[in-house]
Design a protein around this motif. Structure first.
Motif, PDB file in Angstrom:
ATOM      1  N   UNK A  24      -3.861  -6.754   4.094  1.00 17.80           N
ATOM      2  CA  UNK A  24      -4.660  -6.101   5.136  1.00 17.80           C
ATOM      3  C   UNK A  24      -5.851  -5.371   4.531  1.00 17.80           C
ATOM      4  N   UNK A  25      -5.632  -4.706   3.416  1.00 23.98           N
ATOM      5  CA  UNK A  25      -6.693  -3.944   2.762  1.00 23.98           C
ATOM      6  C   UNK A  25      -7.807  -4.877   2.269  1.00 23.98           C
ATOM      7  N   UNK A  26      -7.421  -6.020   1.742  1.00 23.62           N
ATOM      8  CA  UNK A  26      -8.421  -6.980   1.267  1.00 23.62           C
ATOM      9  C   UNK A  26      -9.271  -7.502   2.425  1.00 23.62           C
ATOM     10  N   UNK A  27      -8.651  -7.761   3.563  1.00 22.15           N
ATOM     11  CA  UNK A  27      -9.402  -8.257   4.724  1.00 22.15           C
ATOM     12  C   UNK A  27     -10.409  -7.225   5.213  1.00 22.15           C
ATOM     13  N   UNK A  28      -9.996  -5.961   5.254  1.00 24.56           N
ATOM     14  CA  UNK A  28     -10.904  -4.900   5.683  1.00 24.56           C
ATOM     15  C   UNK A  28     -12.025  -4.718   4.660  1.00 24.56           C
ATOM     16  N   UNK A  29     -11.681  -4.765   3.395  1.00 23.74           N
ATOM     17  CA  UNK A  29     -12.665  -4.562   2.326  1.00 23.74           C
ATOM     18  C   UNK A  29     -13.775  -5.598   2.360  1.00 23.74           C
ATOM     19  N   UNK A  30     -13.446  -6.819   2.676  1.00 25.36           N
ATOM     20  CA  UNK A  30     -14.438  -7.895   2.648  1.00 25.36           C
ATOM     21  C   UNK A  30     -15.093  -8.138   4.014  1.00 25.36           C
ATOM     22  N   UNK A  31     -14.694  -7.339   4.999  1.00 27.22           N
ATOM     23  CA  UNK A  31     -15.286  -7.458   6.328  1.00 27.22           C
ATOM     24  C   UNK A  31     -16.335  -6.390   6.583  1.00 27.22           C
ATOM     25  N   UNK A  32     -16.830  -6.369   7.807  1.00 23.68           N
ATOM     26  CA  UNK A  32     -17.789  -5.337   8.201  1.00 23.68           C
ATOM     27  C   UNK A  32     -17.079  -3.998   8.319  1.00 23.68           C
ATOM     28  N   UNK A  33     -17.755  -2.877   8.014  1.00 26.25           N
ATOM     29  CA  UNK A  33     -17.122  -1.569   8.144  1.00 26.25           C
ATOM     30  C   UNK A  33     -16.568  -1.339   9.550  1.00 26.25           C
ATOM     31  N   UNK A  34     -15.377  -0.772   9.617  1.00 19.14           N
ATOM     32  CA  UNK A  34     -14.776  -0.474  10.910  1.00 19.14           C
ATOM     33  C   UNK A  34     -15.404   0.752  11.562  1.00 19.14           C
ATOM     34  N   UNK A  35     -15.895   1.663  10.700  1.00 21.81           N
ATOM     35  CA  UNK A  35     -16.286   2.996  11.177  1.00 21.81           C
ATOM     36  C   UNK A  35     -15.185   3.552  12.066  1.00 21.81           C
ATOM     37  N   UNK A  36     -13.987   3.350  11.608  1.00 14.69           N
ATOM     38  CA  UNK A  36     -12.797   3.771  12.335  1.00 14.69           C
ATOM     39  C   UNK A  36     -11.567   3.500  11.492  1.00 14.69           C
ATOM     40  N   UNK A  37     -10.403   3.433  12.144  1.00 13.62           N
ATOM     41  CA  UNK A  37      -9.122   3.381  11.452  1.00 13.62           C
ATOM     42  C   UNK A  37      -8.295   2.194  11.925  1.00 13.62           C
ATOM     43  N   UNK A  38      -7.680   1.495  10.976  1.00 16.34           N
ATOM     44  CA  UNK A  38      -6.718   0.432  11.266  1.00 16.34           C
ATOM     45  C   UNK A  38      -5.344   0.898  10.820  1.00 16.34           C
ATOM     46  N   UNK A  39      -4.362   0.884  11.724  1.00 13.56           N
ATOM     47  CA  UNK A  39      -2.977   1.195  11.381  1.00 13.56           C
ATOM     48  C   UNK A  39      -2.232  -0.102  11.108  1.00 13.56           C
ATOM     49  N   UNK A  40      -1.463  -0.111  10.012  1.00 13.65           N
ATOM     50  CA  UNK A  40      -0.617  -1.255   9.695  1.00 13.65           C
ATOM     51  C   UNK A  40       0.799  -0.752   9.446  1.00 13.65           C
ATOM     52  N   UNK A  41       1.791  -1.566   9.816  1.00 13.86           N
ATOM     53  CA  UNK A  41       3.184  -1.133   9.732  1.00 13.86           C
ATOM     54  C   UNK A  41       4.083  -2.328   9.482  1.00 13.86           C
ATOM     55  N   UNK A  42       5.307  -2.042   9.065  1.00 11.97           N
ATOM     56  CA  UNK A  42       6.292  -3.089   8.872  1.00 11.97           C
ATOM     57  C   UNK A  42       6.815  -3.610  10.196  1.00 11.97           C
ATOM     58  N   UNK A  43       7.610  -4.687  10.153  1.00 13.11           N
ATOM     59  CA  UNK A  43       8.070  -5.311  11.394  1.00 13.11           C
ATOM     60  C   UNK A  43       9.210  -4.576  12.087  1.00 13.11           C
ATOM     61  N   UNK A  44       9.902  -3.672  11.363  1.00 17.01           N
ATOM     62  CA  UNK A  44      11.123  -3.065  11.904  1.00 17.01           C
ATOM     63  C   UNK A  44      11.115  -1.546  11.730  1.00 17.01           C
ATOM     64  N   UNK A  45      11.735  -0.883  12.704  1.00 15.81           N
ATOM     65  CA  UNK A  45      11.892   0.575  12.667  1.00 15.81           C
ATOM     66  C   UNK A  45      13.325   0.913  12.256  1.00 15.81           C
ATOM     67  N   UNK A  46      13.452   1.884  11.335  1.00 13.56           N
ATOM     68  CA  UNK A  46      14.758   2.340  10.861  1.00 13.56           C
ATOM     69  C   UNK A  46      14.822   3.859  10.928  1.00 13.56           C
TER      70      UNK A  46
END
Length: 247
Positions: free
Chosen positions: A167-189
């Motif tokens: 995810x970090x690589x995709x954001x790094x090589x894309x246009x600036x978000x000027x914002x925030x992307x949340x990423x998480x695992x598939x399951x809650x424990x």
């Protein structure tokens, strides 16, 4: 694209450098060992020369009340050096829910880092990730003895560092978000449940005792560490990752 990764030899940074280079980008891996000191600014101008994007995945050496000063100083130095170098995109890695746990010094420090980046002169992106699978050993060690591991039932949604890097690589090589992307695992424990799963997979005979006062995550209330409805979910499950890690 030329990219400078500050903290390029660490757990996340080293994987990110490899991923970006494999995609054909010119990558400078910067760290103390390469002569780049974010606290003093030494080596920053050389590391950022010609860079289109800079990614900061460094960490404070402590999680205590000294951490806000670390991020205030290092973010200030990096923003100033980036402006001198003409960097067009500044990226940092942060934590899901970081601004909702002010009682933790480290989370308050990371929130300060985010705010400084938002107020800075350069287009930016913030990638907020949930807890790393790879940190579970440290979590287990905080409140354990030879027989028991004490953990709260705080809800978490951890993820593999490999998915964070993707995810970090995709954001790094894309246009600036000027914002925030949340990423998480598939399951809650619940964290205590996650501890039991981990010990069982490793044939560790210790018992997990649910203790709502134990460890750093005892200070977290509700579901603030869970990815919200807009979070991007990774595909690697903890059980699959743990199976690979224990083989």
């Amino acid at each position: 694209m030329k990219i400078t990764v500050i903290g390029g030899t660490g757990l996340i940074g080293s994987q990110l450098v490899s991923t970006l280079r494999a995609a054909g980008h010119e990558v400078v891996a910067s760290s103390l060992s390469s002569g780049v000191d974010l606290l003093t600014g030494a080596g920053l101008d050389e590391a950022l020369a010609g860079a289109d994007t800079v990614v900061n995945v460094t960490n404070s050496p402590t999680f205590d009340e000294a951490s806000p000063d670390f991020f205030r100083t290092t973010m200030g130095n990096l923003l100033a050096a980036g402006e001198r170098a003409g960097v067009g995109h500044q990226v940092i890695l942060s934590i899901v829910g970081v601004d909702q746990v002010p009682q933790l010094d480290y989370y308050r420090a990371k929130t300060l880092q985010e705010d400084l980046l938002k107020q800075g002169p350069t287009p930016y992106s913030i990638v907020r990730a949930t807890q790393f699978f790879e940190f579970m050993d440290a979590v287990l060690s905080w409140t354990s003895d030879d027989h028991n591991v004490r953990l709260p039932s705080t809800r978490v949604q951890p993820m593999a560092t490999a998915d964070i890097v993707t995810a970090l690589a995709a954001v790094t090589t894309g246009a600036p978000l000027n914002g925030t992307l949340d990423i998480a695992g598939p399951d809650v424990f619940a964290l205590d449940e996650l501890g039991r799963i981990t010990l069982s997979a490793r044939q560790d005979p210790r018992t997990v005792v649910t203790d709502e006062q134990a460890g750093m995550f005892a200070a977290v209330e509700g579901d603030v560490l869970i990815g919200g409805p807009d979070a991007r979910l990774a595909s690697t499950s903890y059980e699959d990752w743990l199976g690979g890690a224990t083989r």
